[in-house]
Write a protein that holds these residues in place. Structure first.
Motif, PDB file in Angstrom:
ATOM      1  N   ARG A   1       0.834  -1.200   0.000  1.00 15.84           N
ATOM      2  CA  ARG A   1       0.000   0.000   0.000  1.00 15.84           C
ATOM      3  C   ARG A   1       0.877   1.261   0.000  1.00 15.84           C
ATOM      4  N   GLN A   2       1.922   1.261   0.801  1.00 15.64           N
ATOM      5  CA  GLN A   2       2.819   2.412   0.837  1.00 15.64           C
ATOM      6  C   GLN A   2       3.497   2.623  -0.520  1.00 15.64           C
ATOM      7  N   VAL A   3       3.915   1.525  -1.151  1.00 14.64           N
ATOM      8  CA  VAL A   3       4.544   1.625  -2.472  1.00 14.64           C
ATOM      9  C   VAL A   3       3.541   2.188  -3.481  1.00 14.64           C
ATOM     10  N   THR A   4       2.292   1.743  -3.401  1.00 12.37           N
ATOM     11  CA  THR A   4       1.247   2.249  -4.282  1.00 12.37           C
ATOM     12  C   THR A   4       1.058   3.746  -4.095  1.00 12.37           C
ATOM     13  N   ILE A   5       1.025   4.195  -2.862  1.00 13.42           N
ATOM     14  CA  ILE A   5       0.852   5.622  -2.582  1.00 13.42           C
ATOM     15  C   ILE A   5       2.043   6.427  -3.106  1.00 13.42           C
ATOM     16  N   MET A   6       3.239   5.905  -2.935  1.00 12.35           N
ATOM     17  CA  MET A   6       4.447   6.615  -3.340  1.00 12.35           C
ATOM     18  C   MET A   6       4.641   6.662  -4.853  1.00 12.35           C
TER      19      MET A   6
END
Length: 57
Positions: free
Chosen positions: A9-14
């Motif tokens: 999820r963090q990678v998706t946001i970034m």
């Protein structure tokens, strides 16, 4: 792959890359294109070669 201990999820946001795509890359179901590697590297603030696991680096 470069370890930053980030969730998918963090990678998706970034990066803006869909979570499903991140999952498929992480699980080895698909290989990312050069464009995707560039987006990942930019979003994660790493060099593209940090994302590639190859003996030919």
């Amino acid at each position: 792959m470069y370890e930053k201990n980030l969730t998918n999820r963090q990678v998706t946001i970034m990066t803006g890359i869909p979570k499903s795509t991140i999952n498929r890359i992480k699980n080895g179901e698909v290989s990312p294109s050069a464009d995707t590697l560039e987006i990942l590297a930019k979003g994660l603030k790493v060099k593209i070669y940090d994302l590639i696991d190859s003996p030919y680096k």
